[in-house]
Design a protein around this motif. Structure first.
Motif, PDB file in Angstrom:
ATOM      1  N   ASP A   1      75.679  42.559   6.435  1.00 44.95           N
ATOM      2  CA  ASP A   1      74.519  42.310   5.822  1.00 44.95           C
ATOM      3  C   ASP A   1      74.613  42.307   4.335  1.00 44.95           C
ATOM      4  O   ASP A   1      75.381  42.644   3.799  1.00 44.95           O
TER       5      ASP A   1
ATOM      6  N   HIS B   1      68.579  51.282  13.244  1.00 47.10           N
ATOM      7  CA  HIS B   1      69.091  50.100  13.011  1.00 47.10           C
ATOM      8  C   HIS B   1      70.679  50.004  12.663  1.00 47.10           C
ATOM      9  O   HIS B   1      71.332  50.890  12.234  1.00 47.10           O
TER      10      HIS B   1
ATOM     11  N   LEU C   1      69.454  44.925  11.109  1.00 50.34           N
ATOM     12  CA  LEU C   1      68.501  44.760  12.439  1.00 50.34           C
ATOM     13  C   LEU C   1      67.829  45.605  12.621  1.00 50.34           C
ATOM     14  O   LEU C   1      68.215  46.716  13.376  1.00 50.34           O
TER      15      LEU C   1
ATOM     16  N   LEU D   1      65.674  40.560  15.360  1.00 50.75           N
ATOM     17  CA  LEU D   1      66.153  41.351  16.615  1.00 50.75           C
ATOM     18  C   LEU D   1      66.340  40.396  17.912  1.00 50.75           C
ATOM     19  O   LEU D   1      67.128  40.406  18.697  1.00 50.75           O
TER      20      LEU D   1
ATOM     21  N   SER E   1      71.365  39.137   7.263  1.00 52.05           N
ATOM     22  CA  SER E   1      71.981  39.828   8.178  1.00 52.05           C
ATOM     23  C   SER E   1      72.888  39.100   9.212  1.00 52.05           C
ATOM     24  O   SER E   1      72.159  38.106   9.589  1.00 52.05           O
TER      25      SER E   1
ATOM     26  N   THR F   1      73.380  38.346  13.110  1.00 53.32           N
ATOM     27  CA  THR F   1      72.604  38.638  14.348  1.00 53.32           C
ATOM     28  C   THR F   1      73.360  39.031  15.382  1.00 53.32           C
ATOM     29  O   THR F   1      74.641  39.284  15.404  1.00 53.32           O
TER      30      THR F   1
ATOM     31  N   PRO G   1      67.332  49.415  17.869  1.00 55.01           N
ATOM     32  CA  PRO G   1      68.242  47.982  17.831  1.00 55.01           C
ATOM     33  C   PRO G   1      69.681  48.253  18.131  1.00 55.01           C
ATOM     34  O   PRO G   1      70.245  47.319  18.956  1.00 55.01           O
TER      35      PRO G   1
END
Ligand code: 6PG
Length: 256
Positions: A77, A155, A159, A166, A187, A189, A226
């Motif tokens: 990210d 996180h 995320l 998310l 970021s 996924t 997350p």
């Protein structure tokens, strides 16, 4: 989140021992990937914890253990800031590692945050990952190793709880507005992390003890965190120092 038997939890006495263990795993996985596929594709994490690891990898103790010309380094990210901004994950890794080892610019794949907006940055990076990473049988881009950190809100990458990224399952890279920082992030996924061959969580310090206990020990409760949404198809391991693991019972910890 996979149940404990699906992943290992390794605990080290202090931050240096932790960084050395992750550096050793990095070297081993790079050798394995290069021997098997001719290159090693790894996603770096940002934040503060991994800086010492990147500096260690650039040190005389480790720098000659990796065939850097066969390594492609990416970022899980990035903050939507200029690449020379103090908050840039790329800037942190450039200073700690890239400028210290023989790594060609073509082997460093960072988010181009000079583009007009976060969505354009995400789209361009999505295309770059798809073009450089090896693909699995279903055509999904696959990292050999993803280094992940975790915030005290559970996180990872960018995320964050309560963000729409998310539930993103088509894109491999997306833009996300993070309310708590009043800032945009780009970021990977969940599908990308879930299909990586190896995922290593690098977690250090007393400040992470509560969230580590919540994620690894407590029953999952709503809203799910997350990191608990991860469903790794590869090998996922937790590398902690004793401060971060202080609330975990000994029977949960694997011996190396
Ligand atoms: C980032 C990271 C992020 C980080 C965690 C933990 O861009 O900040 O990718 O996911 O790993 O926030 O950060 P610390 O290591 O600073 O605690």
């Amino acid at each position: 989140m996979s149940t404990p038997p699906d992943y290992n939890i390794y605990v080290f006495p202090d931050s240096l021992a932790l960084q050395q263990a992750v550096a050793g795993a990095w070297v081993d996985l790079a050798r394995e990937a290069i021997a098997a596929r001719g290159k090693f594709c790894m996603a770096l994490s940002g934040g503060s914890t991994p800086k010492a690891l990147y500096q260690l990898m650039a040190s005389a103790e480790y720098r000659t253990s990796v065939e850097w010309d066969k390594c492609h380094l990416f970022f899980g990210d990035e903050r939507f800031v200029p690449s020379d901004h103090a908050d840039s994950n790329y800037r942190m890794a450039r200073l700690a590692l890239f400028e210290q080892v023989e790594l060609a610019t073509a082997n460093i794949h960072h988010v181009d945050t000079s583009l007009a907006d976060p969505e354009s940055c995400a789209q361009a990076y999505d295309e770059e990952l798809r073009s450089v990473l090896p693909h699995d049988e279903q055509g999904r881009p696959v990292f050999d190793l993803m280094l992940q950190g975790m915030g005290d809100d559970g996180h990872t990458a960018s995320l964050f709880p309560g963000t729409s990224i998310l539930t993103e399952t088509n894109k491999i890279v997306a833009a996300a507005y993070v309310e708590k920082f009043n800032a945009w992030r780009i970021s990977v996924t969940f599908p990308v992390i879930n299909h990586a061959r190896h995922v290593i969580f690098l977690i250090s310090g007393k400040g992470k003890a509560e969230i580590i206990k919540k994620v690894l020990l407590d029953p999952v409760s709503e809203p799910i965190l997350p990191v608990q949404m991860l469903s790794p198809h590869g090998q996922l391991d937790w590398y902690l120092d004793s401060d971060a693991a202080v609330l975990l019972p000994a029977n949960l910890i694997n011996q190396r």
